[in-house]
Design a protein around this motif. Structure first.
Motif, PDB file in Angstrom:
ATOM      1  N   ALA A  32       0.926  -1.171  -0.125  1.00  0.00           N
ATOM      2  CA  ALA A  32      -0.095  -0.146   0.008  1.00  0.00           C
ATOM      3  C   ALA A  32       0.643   1.288  -0.113  1.00  0.00           C
ATOM      4  O   ALA A  32       1.934   1.269   0.548  1.00  0.00           O
ATOM      5  N   PHE A  33       0.518   2.234  -0.706  1.00  0.00           N
ATOM      6  CA  PHE A  33       1.146   3.548  -1.074  1.00  0.00           C
ATOM      7  C   PHE A  33       1.354   4.276   0.461  1.00  0.00           C
ATOM      8  O   PHE A  33       0.631   4.153   1.397  1.00  0.00           O
ATOM      9  N   VAL A  34       2.553   5.094   0.489  1.00  0.00           N
ATOM     10  CA  VAL A  34       2.628   5.825   1.953  1.00  0.00           C
ATOM     11  C   VAL A  34       2.484   7.238   1.387  1.00  0.00           C
ATOM     12  O   VAL A  34       3.204   7.884   0.592  1.00  0.00           O
ATOM     13  N   GLU A  35       1.498   8.058   1.748  1.00  0.00           N
ATOM     14  CA  GLU A  35       1.105   9.422   1.523  1.00  0.00           C
ATOM     15  C   GLU A  35       2.005  10.285   2.873  1.00  0.00           C
ATOM     16  O   GLU A  35       1.658  10.190   4.003  1.00  0.00           O
ATOM     17  N   GLY A  36       3.050  10.847   2.382  1.00  0.00           N
ATOM     18  CA  GLY A  36       3.899  11.367   3.374  1.00  0.00           C
ATOM     19  C   GLY A  36       3.745  12.585   3.821  1.00  0.00           C
ATOM     20  O   GLY A  36       4.527  13.178   4.868  1.00  0.00           O
ATOM     21  N   HIS A  37       2.884  13.348   3.289  1.00  0.00           N
ATOM     22  CA  HIS A  37       2.539  14.663   3.603  1.00  0.00           C
ATOM     23  C   HIS A  37       1.240  15.094   3.010  1.00  0.00           C
ATOM     24  O   HIS A  37       1.072  15.441   1.587  1.00  0.00           O
ATOM     25  N   ILE A  38       0.506  15.395   3.864  1.00  0.00           N
ATOM     26  CA  ILE A  38      -1.073  15.862   3.427  1.00  0.00           C
ATOM     27  C   ILE A  38      -1.389  16.786   4.638  1.00  0.00           C
ATOM     28  O   ILE A  38      -0.973  16.660   5.797  1.00  0.00           O
ATOM     29  N   HIS A  39      -2.518  17.535   4.313  1.00  0.00           N
ATOM     30  CA  HIS A  39      -3.263  18.458   5.290  1.00  0.00           C
ATOM     31  C   HIS A  39      -4.602  18.113   5.250  1.00  0.00           C
ATOM     32  O   HIS A  39      -5.369  18.575   4.465  1.00  0.00           O
ATOM     33  N   LEU A  40      -5.068  17.228   6.443  1.00  0.00           N
ATOM     34  CA  LEU A  40      -6.397  16.774   6.348  1.00  0.00           C
ATOM     35  C   LEU A  40      -7.432  17.975   6.878  1.00  0.00           C
ATOM     36  O   LEU A  40      -8.458  17.747   6.636  1.00  0.00           O
ATOM     37  N   ASP A  41      -6.939  18.857   7.395  1.00  0.00           N
ATOM     38  CA  ASP A  41      -7.608  19.733   8.059  1.00  0.00           C
ATOM     39  C   ASP A  41      -8.169  20.951   7.138  1.00  0.00           C
ATOM     40  O   ASP A  41      -9.111  21.742   7.125  1.00  0.00           O
ATOM     41  N   THR A  42      -7.397  21.134   5.847  1.00  0.00           N
ATOM     42  CA  THR A  42      -7.613  22.287   5.002  1.00  0.00           C
ATOM     43  C   THR A  42      -8.021  22.008   3.683  1.00  0.00           C
ATOM     44  O   THR A  42      -8.315  22.855   2.865  1.00  0.00           O
ATOM     45  N   SER A  43      -8.458  20.817   3.093  1.00  0.00           N
ATOM     46  CA  SER A  43      -8.839  20.583   1.938  1.00  0.00           C
ATOM     47  C   SER A  43     -10.095  20.832   1.807  1.00  0.00           C
ATOM     48  O   SER A  43     -11.099  20.855   2.961  1.00  0.00           O
TER      49      SER A  43
ATOM     50  N   ALA B 180     -14.253  17.910  10.201  1.00  0.00           N
ATOM     51  CA  ALA B 180     -14.504  16.457  10.056  1.00  0.00           C
ATOM     52  C   ALA B 180     -14.947  15.696   8.645  1.00  0.00           C
ATOM     53  O   ALA B 180     -14.451  14.872   8.461  1.00  0.00           O
ATOM     54  N   GLU B 181     -15.887  16.416   8.367  1.00  0.00           N
ATOM     55  CA  GLU B 181     -16.320  15.814   6.962  1.00  0.00           C
ATOM     56  C   GLU B 181     -15.574  16.152   5.894  1.00  0.00           C
ATOM     57  O   GLU B 181     -15.370  15.019   4.835  1.00  0.00           O
ATOM     58  N   ARG B 182     -14.837  17.277   5.735  1.00  0.00           N
ATOM     59  CA  ARG B 182     -13.873  17.295   4.576  1.00  0.00           C
ATOM     60  C   ARG B 182     -12.601  16.448   4.929  1.00  0.00           C
ATOM     61  O   ARG B 182     -12.009  15.839   4.003  1.00  0.00           O
ATOM     62  N   ALA B 183     -12.243  16.142   6.133  1.00  0.00           N
ATOM     63  CA  ALA B 183     -11.043  15.302   6.427  1.00  0.00           C
ATOM     64  C   ALA B 183     -11.288  13.941   6.045  1.00  0.00           C
ATOM     65  O   ALA B 183     -10.701  13.025   5.474  1.00  0.00           O
ATOM     66  N   LYS B 184     -12.715  13.401   6.331  1.00  0.00           N
ATOM     67  CA  LYS B 184     -13.105  12.251   5.884  1.00  0.00           C
ATOM     68  C   LYS B 184     -13.169  11.772   4.483  1.00  0.00           C
ATOM     69  O   LYS B 184     -12.599  10.954   3.946  1.00  0.00           O
ATOM     70  N   ASN B 185     -13.657  12.956   3.793  1.00  0.00           N
ATOM     71  CA  ASN B 185     -13.634  12.883   2.371  1.00  0.00           C
ATOM     72  C   ASN B 185     -12.199  12.463   1.779  1.00  0.00           C
ATOM     73  O   ASN B 185     -11.884  11.798   0.706  1.00  0.00           O
ATOM     74  N   GLN B 186     -11.233  13.424   2.517  1.00  0.00           N
ATOM     75  CA  GLN B 186      -9.933  13.339   1.837  1.00  0.00           C
ATOM     76  C   GLN B 186      -9.468  12.017   2.151  1.00  0.00           C
ATOM     77  O   GLN B 186      -8.582  11.268   1.377  1.00  0.00           O
ATOM     78  N   LEU B 187      -9.734  11.469   3.429  1.00  0.00           N
ATOM     79  CA  LEU B 187      -8.965  10.274   3.966  1.00  0.00           C
ATOM     80  C   LEU B 187      -9.548   9.084   2.953  1.00  0.00           C
ATOM     81  O   LEU B 187      -8.883   8.319   2.764  1.00  0.00           O
ATOM     82  N   GLU B 188     -10.935   9.097   2.837  1.00  0.00           N
ATOM     83  CA  GLU B 188     -11.567   7.918   1.942  1.00  0.00           C
ATOM     84  C   GLU B 188     -10.797   8.160   0.322  1.00  0.00           C
ATOM     85  O   GLU B 188     -10.609   7.110  -0.129  1.00  0.00           O
ATOM     86  N   LEU B 189     -10.743   9.432   0.136  1.00  0.00           N
ATOM     87  CA  LEU B 189      -9.981   9.482  -1.335  1.00  0.00           C
ATOM     88  C   LEU B 189      -8.623   8.730  -1.590  1.00  0.00           C
ATOM     89  O   LEU B 189      -8.249   8.175  -2.338  1.00  0.00           O
ATOM     90  N   CYS B 190      -7.811   8.990  -0.448  1.00  0.00           N
ATOM     91  CA  CYS B 190      -6.589   8.445  -0.292  1.00  0.00           C
ATOM     92  C   CYS B 190      -6.698   6.953   0.023  1.00  0.00           C
ATOM     93  O   CYS B 190      -5.903   6.080  -0.898  1.00  0.00           O
ATOM     94  N   VAL B 191      -7.487   6.338   0.625  1.00  0.00           N
ATOM     95  CA  VAL B 191      -7.532   5.032   0.981  1.00  0.00           C
ATOM     96  C   VAL B 191      -8.148   4.375  -0.462  1.00  0.00           C
ATOM     97  O   VAL B 191      -7.515   3.122  -0.903  1.00  0.00           O
TER      98      VAL B 191
END
Ligand code: ZN
Length: 407
Positions: free
Chosen positions: A62-73, A109-120
């Motif tokens: 599985a890929f490693v996302e080394g730098h992201i901003h879960l709070d600001t997307s 929380a909603e935006r962070a969830k969207n971004q997490l699910e995109l990455c996964v």
């Protein structure tokens, strides 16, 4: 006893005909979430009941996302047109635009969830997210993202960096808030352009390294400063990491300076970074100079990759796909040969795992069975083709397919 029953009893899953990175076909056995056996493909006429036939798909860790901003997307939220800086790129002005945009955005929380699910969905099952801490937002972002991390704990491993987005010395009270953020559960302490933002390299780094020592935390510093100024800061960070013997836990994100200094200066910086164990994160940004990946790797520096901003106030790009990020890094680095394309993939996989200090990473007996199966002949083809048709497995269980979460 039939193998199906036995597999159920010991919670074992078999994956048949997996194409490994070396081109061989293998059968993989997963027990208790880890690879318990990897053997040449048996190709039996009657495969074991319950086995999953990967039909020759390439299997990558599985890929490693080394730098992201879960709070600001704003991914999944309303489109926010990019606002240009008044007079060239200005970190302070961009932070002000960001604050304005965030006030009108969907709940974090909603935006962070969207971004997490995109990455996964794209196959990243480990990531490092920077989370803003400053005198205005206090610990609000940290508390929200800590809760989101907890909710997704079974799906993705998330490291959080307490990130002083508005500087440390220029935002009074931030040092104390960073201390609190580490107590609350952040894993690393961040930093931001000690020279150009706080205009006090020693003062800024004293706080960052002091907090890291006190909490046994890692360090990951945003460094946009270019040229000799940025190089000076890189040298200061590497010297401190070496003196404290914590190099393996220290990273510099962006380190643009490495992309616009002379070859001699770069060679010296590479030597120093390798000796101190400080890793460099790059996302190969747009039209900006960025660290020369091949030269740094040759010098023994751990270079890893991240998306950084995904559709936020800094830029409108980003798709959360680390295979696509490997493609961009390879493209911008002028990588054409197979070994070069493989090194681009390494930034988003093994080198990322090393920089993040991940345990049990890879396709190997004993490693965690977090992997991606996709249609490509081999790693170089995966990097140039970026096949979207892929299945993502966490601890040997499918969690996403064709970019969408299935669990
Ligand atoms: Zn960043």
């Amino acid at each position: 006893m039939p193998s199906f029953s036995m597999d159920c009893i010991v919670n074992r899953t078999r994956f048949l005909n997996a194409k490994l990175a070396d081109g061989t076909l293998a059968d993989l056995t997963v027990a208790a979430g880890r690879f318990s056996a990897i053997a040449p493909a048996a190709n039996t006429a009657t495969p074991p009941a319950g086995a999953i036939d990967l039909a020759g798909q390439l299997v990558l860790p599985a890929f490693v996302e080394g730098h992201i901003h879960l709070d600001t997307s704003f991914y999944g939220d309303a489109w926010r047109p990019h606002i240009p800086c008044t007079n060239g790129f200005d970190v302070r002005e961009r932070v002000a635009f960001q604050m304005r945009n965030l006030e009108q955005a969907a709940p974090m929380a909603e935006r962070a969830k969207n971004q997490l699910e995109l990455c996964v969905g794209n196959g990243s099952l480990a990531m490092r997210s920077h989370v803003m801490v400053d005198a205005d937002v206090g610990l609000k972002h940290v508390e929200t993202i800590l809760a989101v991390r907890e909710k997704y704990r079974d799906l993705v491993d998330v490291q959080l960096v307490a990130f002083p987005q508005s500087g440390i010395l220029s935002s009074p009270g931030t040092a104390e808030l960073l201390d609190e953020a580490l107590k609350l559960g952040c894993d690393l302490i961040g930093g931001l352009d000690p020279a150009s933002f706080d205009r006090d390299v020693d003062g800024h780094l004293d706080v960052v390294f002091g907090l890291a020592e006190r909490h046994g935390a890692g360090i990951d510093i945003h460094l946009h400063d270019g040229g000799t100024l940025g190089l000076f800061e890189i040298e200061e960070i590497a010297a401190r990491a070496k003196a404290l013997g914590i190099g393996g836990k220290v990273a510099i994100s962006h380190a643009y300076a490495l992309g616009d200094i002379s070859p001699d200066a770069l060679a010296k910086a590479g030597e120093m970074l390798a000796a101190s164990g400080v890793a460099i994160m790059t996302n190969a940004p747009g039209n900006h100079p960025f660290p020369p990946v091949a030269a740094l790797r040759k010098a023994g520096v751990t270079v890893f990759a991240g998306s950084d901003n995904i559709r936020d106030s800094w830029w409108p790009y980003g798709d959360g796909d680390m295979l696509n990020r490997a493609n961009m890094i390879g493209y911008r680095s002028g990588f054409y040969e197979d070994w070069e394309l493989e090194s681009a993939h390494d930034l988003a996989s093994h080198a990322g795992a090393k920089a993040l200090g991940l345990e049990g990473y890879g396709i190997a007996v004993g490693a965690k069975a977090d992997f991606v199966a996709l249609k490509a002949e081999h790693v170089p083809e995966a990097v140039v083709a970026v096949p979207k048709e892929r299945t993502v497995y966490r601890a040997g269980r499918e969690v996403a397919r064709q970019g969408r979460m299935t669990r």
